[in-house]
Design a protein around this motif. Structure first.
Motif, PDB file in Angstrom:
ATOM      1  N   UNK A 583      34.678  38.849  34.503  1.00 26.67           N
ATOM      2  CA  UNK A 583      35.343  39.896  33.728  1.00 26.67           C
ATOM      3  C   UNK A 583      35.810  41.025  34.642  1.00 26.67           C
ATOM      4  N   UNK A 584      35.002  41.352  35.654  1.00 23.34           N
ATOM      5  CA  UNK A 584      35.406  42.382  36.605  1.00 23.34           C
ATOM      6  C   UNK A 584      36.639  41.943  37.389  1.00 23.34           C
ATOM      7  N   UNK A 585      36.619  40.716  37.903  1.00 25.93           N
ATOM      8  CA  UNK A 585      37.751  40.236  38.688  1.00 25.93           C
ATOM      9  C   UNK A 585      39.031  40.164  37.875  1.00 25.93           C
ATOM     10  N   UNK A 586      38.931  39.633  36.670  1.00 21.69           N
ATOM     11  CA  UNK A 586      40.109  39.520  35.808  1.00 21.69           C
ATOM     12  C   UNK A 586      40.654  40.896  35.436  1.00 21.69           C
ATOM     13  N   UNK A 587      39.772  41.893  35.391  1.00 21.45           N
ATOM     14  CA  UNK A 587      40.188  43.234  35.019  1.00 21.45           C
ATOM     15  C   UNK A 587      41.051  43.930  36.045  1.00 21.45           C
ATOM     16  N   UNK A 588      41.223  43.333  37.240  1.00 27.35           N
ATOM     17  CA  UNK A 588      42.079  43.963  38.248  1.00 27.35           C
ATOM     18  C   UNK A 588      43.553  43.870  37.858  1.00 27.35           C
ATOM     19  N   UNK A 589      43.939  42.916  36.990  1.00 27.87           N
ATOM     20  CA  UNK A 589      45.355  42.598  36.782  1.00 27.87           C
ATOM     21  C   UNK A 589      46.095  43.664  35.971  1.00 27.87           C
ATOM     22  N   UNK A 590      45.627  43.952  34.769  1.00 27.50           N
ATOM     23  CA  UNK A 590      46.335  44.870  33.874  1.00 27.50           C
ATOM     24  C   UNK A 590      45.600  46.207  33.856  1.00 27.50           C
TER      25      UNK A 590
END
Length: 620
Positions: A583-590
């Motif tokens: 969830x942390x890694x995916x949160x970098x995108x938007x």
């Protein structure tokens, strides 16, 4: 009850006075929950998705409450952001007369006593180190707060900092001749008097550990504690409630014996020789552990004859050091402190390495670096310890992060910290992911354990980055995979390639933003706390699900302990930890309402394994 709409509503004060502020229902709901907890006491655990504006959601009710508030963040950078930007902005808009202080650990403050001691002692000092000391002395004459972060042109890892800052070991406390002008003492005084105190998790845990040992306190007591980036707290707490012994402590002792002996009126060959033997013992033991950097259980490292010999030699060197210091009858405050440290290190080394000293509730393990090592004793379970500390500090506790729940359940976080009976709440991100982002799961990639997996991810990344025209993060779960990818991509991308470790993190991120079409390769530290807005970051590629390495000694010990209790280590620990990390890694995108991008998850286990559903249910 807090009149949230007056401040956070569509036509509230923040909307009228703060440029770029946008009303978010989730933010207003979180502010109400925080306000209720402040009024009623107790514990609130809440997850607020990316873009909710959780900082304002807890600052508005906290500042309006008129109570003493401690805010703890995950990093010093976030501390600086809160202190320099967020809290003053909210305070000005609300019009409340509250004072704010920031408190960091002692290693962040100039120690004038150690600066002058280092300046007076010139043996073995290089020209470059002399230049650094001269720059620090010039700054020391004009600084008001003594925060070494003010010296932006000296790197964080510069060799001068250990010479001019103190540690718990070498601080002389009230016996210090410079105590009346101590920057750390002054920073703590400001914190005692302030209405809002901003700290980090390391300092918060150090304070809890100190109080638990009955040695006073580092932080002022407060009516409310807000723990931001709370997902980082369990690991930080595990470190602080454990014990460690490092080469830095040993080398600092050897150097300080020489420095303090010069300061107190000369050295003796016996004293210098004792210090030198401690430093040599530390170096020899590091060599005995082998050349590679690793993390292994102590039993695995200690089996080697060279290690046992090195331990015995270091123990003898510390004993000789104690004897030489005790034999000096004219010891001053500095050498008295060195004597206490030498005794403490000797006892610590004995407790770590001697048979029959193992606590059943802890794991002993070794960590080696390029030129140093650290011996660690880490508690397997801190829940009871933390529960006790929480109960001792009555008032309101707010734990918040963008990543605390696993499939909507906060049980994993609560269990690790022993938090019972808490109120929990979860608000989704206000971003429209369905229209702002695409999720791409490539078909046909090999299993992550396949020898060709890393190369397949690189080949796929080249195609994706061609479509995105660079502008991407490649996030890896291991340094080895990152190194292989960097080597393979070096000649295949027409875009600037930035690789973690080639420059400081802040410099890499600044270059990434400025270039506009760069590709950045990173591991753990780039999975969270990184904010790149706009088109410069349009694709995030994650190589595999971020399960912790099964070879990690602490993880393996926790797995063994859970299994011995009849639990399911994978479901109860490994899977929840990996979900939070993803969830942390995916949160970098938007990062804003106008961002657009593609999230590429290269791990076929997302759809090929039954546990993949747990990951999918936790993503936006």
């Amino acid at each position: 009850m807090l009149a949230v709409d007056e401040f956070l509503g569509p036509a509230g004060r923040l909307a009228r006075q703060v440029q770029g502020f946008a009303y978010r229902p989730q933010q207003a709901e979180m502010a109400r929950a925080v306000g209720e907890t402040l009024e009623q006491g107790g514990v609130l655990i809440c997850e607020a998705g990316t873009g909710t504006g959780k900082t304002f959601a807890y600052l508005v009710p906290a500042l309006l409450s008129g109570r003493k508030v401690v805010v703890s963040t995950g990093t010093r950078n976030l501390q600086d952001q809160l202190y320099q930007r967020d809290v003053p902005r909210v305070r000005d808009v609300l019009g409340v007369p509250c004072t704010v202080a920031m408190l960091k650990g002692r290693a962040n403050y100039l120690c004038t006593h150690r600066l002058e001691t280092a300046w007076l002692e010139g043996r073995h000092r290089s020209r470059s180190l002399t230049d650094l000391l001269q720059r620090v002395r010039g700054w020391a004459a004009r600084t008001e707060r003594g925060d070494i972060a003010e010296l932006l042109d000296i790197p964080e890892d510069a060799p001068v900092w250990p010479l001019v800052t103190s540690t718990t070991d070498n601080c002389l406390g009230q016996e210090c001749p410079s105590y009346s002008t101590c920057h750390l003492v002054e920073a703590r005084r400001r914190a005692q008097e302030a209405d809002v105190v901003i700290v980090n998790h390391h300092l918060l845990c150090a304070d809890l550990a100190l109080r638990g040992d009955g040695f006073g306190e580092l932080l002022p007591s407060a009516d409310c504690y807000v723990i931001d980036e709370a997902h980082q707290l369990p690991e930080t707490a595990s470190d602080f409630f454990g014990h460690s012994l490092s080469t830095r402590q040993l080398h600092d002792l050897a150097r300080d014996i020489e420095l303090e002996a010069h300061r107190e009126g000369g050295t003796t060959p016996e004293l210098l020789g004792a210090g030198d033997r401690v430093a040599k013992g530390a170096r020899d033991l590091r060599l005995a552990f082998g050349l590679e950097a690793r993390r292994v259980p102590w039993t695995e490292a200690a089996a080697a004859a060279a290690v046992q010999s090195g331990l015995a030699a270091l123990q003898a060197a510390l004993a000789d050091c104690v004897a030489a210091l005790e034999a000096r009858g004219d010891r001053g405050r500095g050498l008295d402190s060195c004597l206490a440290r030498a005794q403490s290190l000797g006892l610590g080394l004995h407790a770590f390495s001697a048979p029959g000293t193992v606590d059943a509730g802890e794991i002993r393990w070794l960590e080696t670096f390029q030129t140093g090592f650290r011996l660690n004793r880490t508690p397997l379970d801190i829940s009871e310890t933390f529960r006790t500390h929480l109960a001792a500090r009555r008032g309101a506790w707010i734990f918040t992060s963008a990543t605390l729940a696993v499939g909507g359940d906060f049980g994993h976080f609560q269990h690790r910290l022993g938090i019972d009976g808490a109120r929990t709440a979860q608000w989704d991100s206000p971003f429209d992911y369905r229209h702002q982002a695409l999720w791409f799961l490539p078909r046909g990639l090999p299993d992550p354990n396949d020898a060709g997996f890393n190369r397949a991810v690189v080949d796929l990344s080249v195609e994706v980055l061609a479509a995105s025209r660079g502008r991407g993060f490649l996030l890896y779960t291991s340094h080895r995979a990152l190194g292989e990818a960097a080597a393979h991509l070096a000649d295949r991308l027409p875009y600037p390639l930035l690789v973690q470790g080639s420059a400081p993190k802040t410099e890499l991120l600044e270059r990434f933003r400025e270039l506009g079409n760069a590709v950045l390769l990173g591991t753990a530290s780039f999975w969270e706390g990184v904010d790149v807005r706009g088109e410069a970051l349009s694709v995030v590629i994650i190589d595999r699900l971020p399960f912790a390495s099964p070879g990690d000694p602490v993880l393996q010990a926790r797995i063994d302990a859970l299994r011995a209790e009849g639990g399911n280590p994978f479901r109860e620990y490994q899977l929840p930890q990996a979900v939070i990390a993803l969830k942390q890694g995916a949160g970098r995108l938007i990062r804003t309402e106008t961002d657009r991008g593609v999230l590429v998850l290269c791990d076929p286990r997302l759809v090929g394994k039954t546990y993949g559903r747990t990951f999918l249910e936790s993503l936006p």
